[in-house]
Design an enzyme around this catalytic site. Structure first.
Site, PDB file in Angstrom:
ATOM      1  N   THR A   1     -20.129 -90.700  -2.377  1.00  0.00           N
ATOM      2  CA  THR A   1     -19.330 -89.505  -2.101  1.00  0.00           C
ATOM      3  C   THR A   1     -17.860 -89.851  -2.299  1.00  0.00           C
ATOM      4  O   THR A   1     -17.518 -90.990  -2.625  1.00  0.00           O
ATOM      5  CB  THR A   1     -19.550 -89.017  -0.654  1.00  0.00           C
ATOM      6  OG1 THR A   1     -18.885 -89.917   0.253  1.00  0.00           O
ATOM      7  CG2 THR A   1     -21.037 -88.978  -0.303  1.00  0.00           C
ATOM      8  N   CYS A   2     -16.987 -88.885  -2.051  1.00  0.00           N
ATOM      9  CA  CYS A   2     -15.564 -89.159  -2.218  1.00  0.00           C
ATOM     10  C   CYS A   2     -15.049 -90.140  -1.169  1.00  0.00           C
ATOM     11  O   CYS A   2     -14.036 -90.815  -1.384  1.00  0.00           O
ATOM     12  CB  CYS A   2     -14.752 -87.862  -2.163  1.00  0.00           C
ATOM     13  SG  CYS A   2     -14.973 -86.936  -0.626  1.00  0.00           S
ATOM     14  N   ASN A   3     -15.747 -90.236  -0.041  1.00  0.00           N
ATOM     15  CA  ASN A   3     -15.284 -91.103   1.038  1.00  0.00           C
ATOM     16  C   ASN A   3     -16.056 -92.405   1.172  1.00  0.00           C
ATOM     17  O   ASN A   3     -15.630 -93.297   1.903  1.00  0.00           O
ATOM     18  CB  ASN A   3     -15.343 -90.369   2.380  1.00  0.00           C
ATOM     19  CG  ASN A   3     -14.209 -89.395   2.552  1.00  0.00           C
ATOM     20  OD1 ASN A   3     -13.121 -89.607   2.024  1.00  0.00           O
ATOM     21  ND2 ASN A   3     -14.447 -88.311   3.251  1.00  0.00           N
TER      22      ASN A   3
ATOM     23  N   SER B   1     -17.805 -90.765   9.882  1.00  0.00           N
ATOM     24  CA  SER B   1     -17.108 -89.901   8.932  1.00  0.00           C
ATOM     25  C   SER B   1     -15.616 -89.822   9.212  1.00  0.00           C
ATOM     26  O   SER B   1     -15.152 -90.143  10.307  1.00  0.00           O
ATOM     27  CB  SER B   1     -17.704 -88.484   8.982  1.00  0.00           C
ATOM     28  OG  SER B   1     -19.043 -88.485   8.566  1.00  0.00           O
TER      29      SER B   1
ATOM     30  N   GLN C   1     -25.589 -84.917   1.975  1.00  0.00           N
ATOM     31  CA  GLN C   1     -25.343 -85.883   0.909  1.00  0.00           C
ATOM     32  C   GLN C   1     -26.336 -87.035   0.972  1.00  0.00           C
ATOM     33  O   GLN C   1     -26.793 -87.540  -0.062  1.00  0.00           O
ATOM     34  CB  GLN C   1     -23.903 -86.398   1.021  1.00  0.00           C
ATOM     35  CG  GLN C   1     -22.869 -85.326   0.703  1.00  0.00           C
ATOM     36  CD  GLN C   1     -21.462 -85.717   1.150  1.00  0.00           C
ATOM     37  OE1 GLN C   1     -21.272 -86.540   2.051  1.00  0.00           O
ATOM     38  NE2 GLN C   1     -20.452 -85.139   0.518  1.00  0.00           N
TER      39      GLN C   1
ATOM     40  N   GLY D   1      -3.051 -66.841   0.447  1.00  0.00           N
ATOM     41  CA  GLY D   1      -2.954 -68.193  -0.097  1.00  0.00           C
ATOM     42  C   GLY D   1      -4.273 -68.545  -0.754  1.00  0.00           C
ATOM     43  O   GLY D   1      -5.292 -67.859  -0.565  1.00  0.00           O
TER      44      GLY D   1
END
Length: 422
Positions: free
Chosen positions: A49-51, A107, A118, A187
């Site tokens: 994963t990204c982390n 996490s 994931q 936004g």
């Protein structure tokens, strides 16, 4: 077999390293096949994963260093480049680590639920690639059950710990059923995207996204079944919104008191929740003075977030207790596998004895012998055959003073011996 979990995550490595060791989805099956074909690796799964990037392996005889060497070679890295960031967890530590990861205890955001999905994807990919064996399969299934138990039995994921989550939690407190309400999001950045996702997951009826760049607003709104408007169109749509959440980089307020006052009149004074999470503020402070307007700023949300963090930390302590218990259960199952061969051999020999005695009894019956006598003799012979070898071994153990074997026999056969006979 040895279990091994190793890799890097957001705690041990900067993003420039995490990027270099990530496995892209297209190459993941190939990497799994290559890893499982490595000498001594019997099972493998990869979570990327990204982390974090983590490998979960079942090793037969392979030295963990050999697997680490494959990892470096696959990504074209020297040991000095990546080793300072790598953690390794063998056996019991590997089980505990996987349970903690799946439960959100490791996490970036404590208790976040996405990591479980994931991990399930990592398992599915490895299963499809044929690199999951009996032990990793059992470990993953156990991991999923424990993560579910942590979610069910603790409040690890119940409290808001991000601005986006806090804003939506506030909306749910004021409007219990979001399916009857419309949200105007001002936004289109990362925070508003998270807000939109949380609102969508909580069943919001309609999402309207207003942004300076309409194309960007449209891309975000389309993902959640909403529609986009330009900032100058807000006055025409403001009265539709029951919830307004704003987060832009504007240096000047976007919503003024006069514009909001007109919208309140058009709504016939139905209340509106407004959450301003921009710095500088997007909504004039005077808007909060209006009747039927409930205005919250980022500082108000911080109190919710701090309370949420305290709640999650308390829940995390409960989760750790659950995990310790479940690690022990899994390791007990692992140890029980060592007895399988012995149990199979013992049962096989016992069944052979049974068949031999039974065949003799059947011949006796066919020859016309008395049934009761045949059954009695069958029971005597079977008992003698089953107890002969254990009795011989126990006598020999007693003769040699191997009292620990006698203690084991009493435990194994659940024997209650009067103390005066010991």
């Amino acid at each position: 077999m040895t279990l091994l979990a190793f890799g890097i995550n957001h705690k041990t490595a900067p993003v420039k390293i995490r990027e270099r060791v990530a496995f892209c989805p297209e190459k993941l099956p190939e990497a799994l096949q290559e890893l499982s074909a490595h000498n001594g690796v019997s099972e493998a799964a990869i979570l990327s994963t990204c982390n974090r990037t983590e490998l979960y392996c079942g090793l037969d005889d392979s030295d963990p260093e050999a697997v680490l060497s494959w990892f470096r070679k696959f990504h074209g890295l020297d040991a000095k480049e990546v080793d300072p960031y790598i953690y390794t967890h063998p056996d019991r530590m590997a089980v505990r680590h996987m349970l903690r990861v799946a439960s959100g205890l490791d996490s970036l955001v404590l208790g976040e639920p996405q990591i479980l999905g994931q991990m399930k994807s990592a398992y599915s990919t490895a299963h499809d690639a044929g690199t999951i064996g009996r032990k990793l399969n059992r470990l993953f299934q156990h991991t999923f059950l424990v993560a579910k138990q942590v979610r069910t039995d603790t409040a690890i994921g119940a409290s808001p710990v991000s601005v986006a989550f806090a804003a939506v939690s506030l909306s749910r407190q004021i409007y219990s059923d979001l399916s009857e309400h419309t949200a105007l999001l001002i936004g289109a950045g990362e925070t508003i995207e998270l807000v939109a996702r949380h609102l969508y997951e909580n069943g919001i009826r309609q999402i309207v996204v207003a942004n300076r760049t309409v194309e960007k607003a449209h891309a975000l709104a389309a993902e959640f079944g909403g529609y986009a408007i330009a900032l100058n169109e807000i006055p025409a749509h403001l009265a539709e919104a029951d919830i307004v959440i704003s987060s832009t980089g504007s240096q000047l307020p976007i919503l003024g008191k006069g514009m909001v006052e007109s919208a309140v009149k058009a709504r016939k004074h139905r209340p509106v929740l407004m959450v301003d999470i921009a710095v500088p503020r997007d909504i004039e402070p005077e808007v909060g003075e209006l009747d039927d307007i409930y205005l919250y700023t980022v500082d108000d949300l911080q109190e919710i977030i701090d309370e949420g963090l305290r709640s999650r930390q308390e829940a995390a302590q409960q989760a750790e207790e659950i995990i310790e218990t479940q690690v022990a259960h899994f390791m007990g199952w692992m140890r029980s596998l060592q007895a399988v061969a012995t149990i199979r051999s013992y049962r096989g020999r016992s069944e052979a004895m049974r068949d031999e005695v039974l065949e003799h009894a059947m011949r006796q019956l066919r020859a016309g012998h008395d049934t009761e006598e045949v059954i009695t003799e069958l029971a005597r012979q079977l008992t003698n055959k089953l107890t002969h070898e254990p009795c011989v071994q126990m006598k020999q153990a007693g003769y040699e003073g191997r009292l620990e074997l006698l203690d084991t026999a009493r435990e194994l056969f659940n024997l209650k011996i009067p103390e005066d006979n010991l």
